[in-house]
Design an enzyme around this catalytic site. Structure first.
Site, PDB file in Angstrom:
ATOM      1  N   ASN A   1       0.923  -1.049   0.098  1.00  0.00           N
ATOM      2  CA  ASN A   1       0.049   0.067  -0.060  1.00  0.00           C
ATOM      3  C   ASN A   1       0.952   1.192   0.070  1.00  0.00           C
ATOM      4  O   ASN A   1       1.405   1.838   0.888  1.00  0.00           O
ATOM      5  CB  ASN A   1      -0.939  -0.112   1.346  1.00  0.00           C
TER       6      ASN A   1
ATOM      7  N   ASN B   1     -13.878  -0.340  17.531  1.00  0.00           N
ATOM      8  CA  ASN B   1     -13.525  -0.052  18.809  1.00  0.00           C
ATOM      9  C   ASN B   1     -14.278   0.882  19.793  1.00  0.00           C
ATOM     10  O   ASN B   1     -14.280   0.511  20.760  1.00  0.00           O
ATOM     11  CB  ASN B   1     -11.924   0.463  18.941  1.00  0.00           C
TER      12      ASN B   1
ATOM     13  N   HIS C   1     -13.049   2.522  -0.371  1.00  0.00           N
ATOM     14  CA  HIS C   1     -13.134   1.642   0.474  1.00  0.00           C
ATOM     15  C   HIS C   1     -13.638   0.277   0.025  1.00  0.00           C
ATOM     16  O   HIS C   1     -14.215  -0.536   0.985  1.00  0.00           O
ATOM     17  CB  HIS C   1     -13.842   1.902   1.935  1.00  0.00           C
TER      18      HIS C   1
ATOM     19  N   LYS D   1       3.414   0.519   3.109  1.00  0.00           N
ATOM     20  CA  LYS D   1       2.918  -0.285   4.151  1.00  0.00           C
ATOM     21  C   LYS D   1       3.153  -1.502   3.471  1.00  0.00           C
ATOM     22  O   LYS D   1       2.519  -1.750   2.212  1.00  0.00           O
ATOM     23  CB  LYS D   1       1.479  -0.094   4.464  1.00  0.00           C
TER      24      LYS D   1
HETATM   25  P1  ADP Z   1      -7.337   4.200   8.782  1.00  0.00           P
HETATM   26  O1  ADP Z   1      -8.410   4.797   8.014  1.00  0.00           O
HETATM   27  O2  ADP Z   1      -5.956   5.050   8.489  1.00  0.00           O
HETATM   28  O3  ADP Z   1      -7.141   2.904   8.072  1.00  0.00           O
HETATM   29  P2  ADP Z   1      -8.311   3.036  10.988  1.00  0.00           P
HETATM   30  O4  ADP Z   1      -9.091   2.324  10.293  1.00  0.00           O
HETATM   31  O5  ADP Z   1      -7.093   2.209  11.914  1.00  0.00           O
HETATM   32  O6  ADP Z   1      -7.494   4.199  10.130  1.00  0.00           O
HETATM   33  O7  ADP Z   1      -8.771   4.005  12.063  1.00  0.00           O
HETATM   34  C1  ADP Z   1      -8.147   5.111  12.682  1.00  0.00           C
HETATM   35  C2  ADP Z   1      -9.000   5.778  13.929  1.00  0.00           C
HETATM   36  O8  ADP Z   1      -9.705   4.782  14.575  1.00  0.00           O
HETATM   37  C3  ADP Z   1      -8.265   6.600  14.654  1.00  0.00           C
HETATM   38  O9  ADP Z   1      -7.955   7.845  13.980  1.00  0.00           O
HETATM   39  C4  ADP Z   1      -9.098   6.750  16.039  1.00  0.00           C
HETATM   40  O10 ADP Z   1      -9.998   7.809  15.843  1.00  0.00           O
HETATM   41  C5  ADP Z   1     -10.029   5.475  15.862  1.00  0.00           C
HETATM   42  N1  ADP Z   1      -9.871   4.509  16.972  1.00  0.00           N
HETATM   43  C6  ADP Z   1      -9.000   3.609  17.049  1.00  0.00           C
HETATM   44  N2  ADP Z   1      -9.290   2.868  18.387  1.00  0.00           N
HETATM   45  C7  ADP Z   1     -10.279   3.364  18.658  1.00  0.00           C
HETATM   46  C8  ADP Z   1     -11.024   3.368  20.300  1.00  0.00           C
HETATM   47  N3  ADP Z   1     -10.850   2.482  21.025  1.00  0.00           N
HETATM   48  N4  ADP Z   1     -12.157   4.519  20.390  1.00  0.00           N
HETATM   49  C9  ADP Z   1     -12.452   5.244  19.504  1.00  0.00           C
HETATM   50  N5  ADP Z   1     -11.744   5.473  18.252  1.00  0.00           N
HETATM   51  C10 ADP Z   1     -10.739   4.547  17.876  1.00  0.00           C
END
Ligand code: ADP
Length: 394
Positions: free
Chosen positions: A7, A331, A177, A14
């Site tokens: 990626n 999460n 996505h 990545k």
């Molecule tokens: P990307 O879109 O970059 O792949 P992710 O799917 O990993 O990102 O999501 C990242 C976001 O998830 C973080 O910016 C954060 O806001 C949110 N996040 C991760 N863990 C938690 C949590 N336990 N509670 C709330 N938000 C969370």
């Protein structure tokens, strides 16, 4: 089969190496082109980690770093030994509607589409080029974020602009996505024992970028992102939907250029624009301290998710599941609760206990007697890319 998944971003790569669909090596090369880069690579078989901050000037050098690490692990000697490499490519445009083996024509088309995906496609292309140079015999596959949404009907993907804009410039909704919406909906159908070709769902991918998708009979029929990943939900740093007349108005009164507005809407808006933080965990901490802007940001964020779920509920003849995925979706019980509490009248009833106890596995989080099912399904876009690459190479 041994498949590398890449990626490539504008200043990062990545990667994950899969052996028979099991991840064996993973890594991230960040800050490419800066004085010191950020390299973290893990050999999951021998449980070894390598970190470094040596400067990596460009993607070609980044792929060399990956190649050397592969050799050091002993899992494979080099890139040449792999069966294939799957690349995440963000935009396939109007003409590429399926994931495909990369050849000259595909490269040409991805380059052509860069005009409408300037933040993503050029970076994806340099990653592909670097792998081709390092291992000319290795089959490369492009897995497009847009491909899953190519099933949208014309009345859903068209913008009500003069038709020539669509015909001549390819201005339409494409959606993004796709690998995630496709992966989590397939997993959910399998989990619920429903044939995928008959499965209807609303998927909410809530990460840094966020989008909602309506899936009917295993096919995307609408999604919240558009020509670019800016449309739709409010995101970490992106504004999402707004009155398009705001742009010419701002151009007239502030003399900001198209490029400057692009940066503001993509990198300085969303949660960050309203309350100064883009990570939802930080926003929640600010709320606990009584910060009113953070509270407003969170209310705006969940309100938009709710509106999209509501509208997709109306376009689907039946909904088998509402699925939450990605960083926030997987999460945050708080966000699921704020959204689902307003959906109870449509039959979506969240079970607080189940929603609080999710643990990285597919989990039903609706009450046992809820008319509609709510699921948390961890996404795995890299695995989906690896499987797609494997199937195309076979
Ligand atoms: P990307 O879109 O970059 O792949 P992710 O799917 O990993 O990102 O999501 C990242 C976001 O998830 C973080 O910016 C954060 O806001 C949110 N996040 C991760 N863990 C938690 C949590 N336990 N509670 C709330 N938000 C969370």
């Amino acid at each position: 089969m041994k498949i590398l998944v890449l990626n490539s971003g504008s200043s990062s790569i990545k990667f994950k190496l899969y052996d028979k669909e099991v991840p064996v090596i993973t890594g991230l090369i960040g800050k490419i082109g800066e004085h010191s880069s950020q390299i973290v690579m893990k050999d999951l078989v021998n449980n070894k980690e390598k970190t470094s901050d040596v400067p990596v000037p460009n993607h070609k050098a980044g792929v060399k770093v990956i190649n050397e690490f592969l050799g050091e692990t002993g899992i494979v000697k080099s890139l040449q030994e792999l069966d294939g490499c799957g690349h995440r490519v963000v935009h396939g445009g109007k003409n590429i509607t399926k994931h495909c083996i990369i050849d000259r024509e595909v490269l040409k088309e991805v380059r052509r589409v860069s005009v409408i995906a300037p933040l993503h496609n050029p970076a994806n292309l340099v990653g592909i080029q670097a792998v081709i140079e390092a291992a000319p015999e290795l089959p490369n596959v492009a897995v497009f974020d847009t491909a899953f949404h190519s099933s949208m009907p014309d009345y859903a993907y068209m913008y009500a602009l003069p038709y020539e804009f669509y015909e001549e410039e390819g201005i339409r909704k494409y959606g993004f996505h796709g690998t995630s919406h496709s992966y989590v909906s397939k997993k959910a159908a399998e989990f619920l024992g429903i044939e995928y070709s008959k499965f209807n769902a609303i998927t909410a991918h809530l990460g840094n970028g966020a989008s909602v998708c309506a899936i009917e009979n295993g096919k995307s029929i609408d999604t919240s992102m558009g020509l670019t990943p800016l449309e739709g939900l409010m995101m970490g740093t992106r504004c999402g939907d707004m009155d398009p007349a705001i742009i010419p108005h701002l151009v007239r009164i502030t003399h900001l250029t198209a490029e400057e507005l692009d940066v503001i809407m993509n990198k300085k808006s969303g949660l960050l624009g309203i309350c100064g933080k883009n990570d939802l965990r930080d926003v929640e901490s600010l709320i606990k301290e009584g910060n009113k802007k953070a509270e407003l940001a969170l209310n705006m964020y969940t309100y938009r998710i709710l509106k999209y779920i509501g509208s997709y509920f109306t376009i689907l003849p039946r909904t088998d599941a509402l699925i939450f995925t990605a960083g926030v979706g997987e999460n945050s019980h708080n966000i699921r609760k704020k959204v689902c509490d307003k959906l109870a009248h449509l039959g979506f009833e969240l079970d607080d206990g189940l929603s609080q106890g999710t643990s990285g596995k597919i989990t039903v989080v609706s009450k046992a007697n809820s008319k509609q099912k709510i699921l948390v399904v961890p996404t795995d876009e890299e695995l989906e890319i690896a499987i797609t690459t494997q199937n195309l190479i076979k």
